[in-house]
Motif scaffolding. Structure first.
Motif, short mmCIF file in Angstrom:
data_model
loop_
_atom_site.label_atom_id
_atom_site.label_comp_id
_atom_site.label_asym_id
_atom_site.label_seq_id
_atom_site.Cartn_x
_atom_site.Cartn_y
_atom_site.Cartn_z
N TYR A 1 0.84 -1.20 0.00
CA TYR A 1 0.00 0.00 0.00
C TYR A 1 0.88 1.25 0.00
N TRP A 2 1.92 1.27 0.82
CA TRP A 2 2.83 2.41 0.89
C TRP A 2 3.43 2.70 -0.49
N CYS A 3 3.86 1.66 -1.20
CA CYS A 3 4.43 1.84 -2.55
C CYS A 3 3.39 2.45 -3.49
N PHE A 4 2.17 1.93 -3.46
CA PHE A 4 1.11 2.46 -4.32
C PHE A 4 0.75 3.89 -3.93
N GLN A 5 0.71 4.19 -2.64
CA GLN A 5 0.37 5.54 -2.19
C GLN A 5 1.43 6.53 -2.64
N LYS A 6 2.70 6.16 -2.48
CA LYS A 6 3.79 7.05 -2.89
C LYS A 6 3.75 7.27 -4.40
N ALA A 7 3.52 6.20 -5.16
CA ALA A 7 3.45 6.32 -6.62
C ALA A 7 2.28 7.21 -7.04
N ALA A 8 1.13 7.00 -6.44
CA ALA A 8 -0.04 7.81 -6.77
C ALA A 8 0.19 9.28 -6.43
N THR A 9 0.79 9.55 -5.29
CA THR A 9 1.09 10.93 -4.89
C THR A 9 2.05 11.57 -5.88
N ASP A 10 3.11 10.85 -6.24
CA ASP A 10 4.08 11.37 -7.20
C ASP A 10 3.45 11.67 -8.56
N LEU A 11 2.49 10.81 -8.96
CA LEU A 11 1.83 10.99 -10.27
C LEU A 11 0.61 11.90 -10.19
N GLU A 12 0.30 12.35 -8.97
CA GLU A 12 -0.85 13.21 -8.73
C GLU A 12 -2.16 12.58 -9.20
N ILE A 13 -2.33 11.30 -8.80
CA ILE A 13 -3.56 10.57 -9.10
C ILE A 13 -4.07 9.94 -7.81
N ALA B 1 -5.31 1.32 -4.79
CA ALA B 1 -5.10 0.16 -3.90
C ALA B 1 -5.95 0.30 -2.64
N ILE B 2 -6.38 -0.84 -2.13
CA ILE B 2 -7.18 -0.89 -0.90
C ILE B 2 -6.26 -0.61 0.29
N LYS B 3 -6.69 0.31 1.14
CA LYS B 3 -5.90 0.68 2.32
C LYS B 3 -6.15 -0.34 3.42
N THR B 4 -5.24 -1.32 3.52
CA THR B 4 -5.36 -2.38 4.52
C THR B 4 -3.99 -3.00 4.78
N GLY B 5 -3.82 -3.51 5.97
CA GLY B 5 -2.63 -4.27 6.31
C GLY B 5 -2.87 -5.76 6.19
N GLY B 6 -4.07 -6.15 5.75
CA GLY B 6 -4.42 -7.56 5.64
C GLY B 6 -4.38 -8.06 4.20
N VAL B 7 -3.67 -9.13 3.97
CA VAL B 7 -3.51 -9.68 2.62
C VAL B 7 -4.85 -10.18 2.07
N PHE C 1 -3.99 -12.43 -8.57
CA PHE C 1 -3.27 -11.16 -8.72
C PHE C 1 -4.27 -10.02 -8.79
N LEU C 2 -3.80 -8.85 -8.39
CA LEU C 2 -4.58 -7.63 -8.54
C LEU C 2 -3.85 -6.73 -9.52
N ASP C 3 -4.55 -6.33 -10.56
CA ASP C 3 -3.98 -5.44 -11.56
C ASP C 3 -4.73 -4.12 -11.49
N TYR C 4 -4.13 -3.16 -10.80
CA TYR C 4 -4.81 -1.87 -10.61
C TYR C 4 -4.76 -0.98 -11.86
N SER C 5 -4.12 -1.43 -12.92
CA SER C 5 -4.20 -0.66 -14.17
C SER C 5 -5.53 -0.93 -14.87
#
Length: 168
Positions: free
Chosen positions: A51-63, A67-73, A162-166
């Motif tokens: 989630y942290w990787c996706f959040q950082k990427a989204a912030t950098d891309l301004e989108i 990804a679902i905000k959870t610590g549970g797989v 797999f989850l493909d968020y694209s």
């Protein structure tokens, strides 16, 4: 740059991050991953890392982060949008559905719901190169850091999908 490419780029910068002390689910970076989903230190953190990787990427891309905000797989798998999901059976039948940046979901224990998750960095035939948080060179779900591993396969019996968020 698209979201999944950016996620891989960010995850790659974290390879080598380790817990402090090892085996504690603690340490500055680990606690940042956990904090990103609202958890304190000491929890298993493979899903929080993603989630942290996706959040950082989204912030950098301004989108918006899809990804679902959870610590549970398994919670992530259950709550993810249907159009993002690629089941293990679908992936085995059509390996080209799985691409770099997809999130892999493993169910390690059906009784407890314990899982592990990773980011696909590369796919070659049925073999995956992955970036995994809370892992180790053996691929454990209770590891000591962020590792690049070359041991996952589409034929793994514990693979949920797999989850493909694209696709969202």
């Amino acid at each position: 740059m698209d979201l999944l490419t950016k996620v891989i780029s960010i995850a790659t910068t974290q390879i080598g991050v380790t817990e402090d002390p090892p085996g504690s689910n603690r340490g500055y970076s680990v606690e940042q991953y956990l904090k990103s989903v609202g958890l304190g230190s000491g929890y298993s953190w493979c899903a929080s890392f993603l989630y942290w990787c996706f959040q950082k990427a989204a912030t950098d891309l301004e989108i918006k982060n899809p990804a679902i905000k959870t610590g549970g797989v398994i919670d992530h798998w259950r709550r993810a949008p249907a159009k993002a999901k690629i089941t293990a059976a679908q992936a085995r039948k059509s390996p080209d559905l799985v691409k770099p940046g997809c999130i892999g979901i493993l169910l390690l224990d059906a009784h407890t719901g314990a899982g592990h998750t990773f980011i696909v960095e590369k796919i070659s035939g049925l073999r995956l190169t992955t970036i995994e948080g809370n892992s180790n060179n053996g691929g454990s779900r209770e590891g000591i850091g962020v590792f690049r591993l070359d041991r996952r396969k589409l034929t793994d019996s514990i693979l949920v999908g797999f989850l493909d968020y694209s696709r969202v």
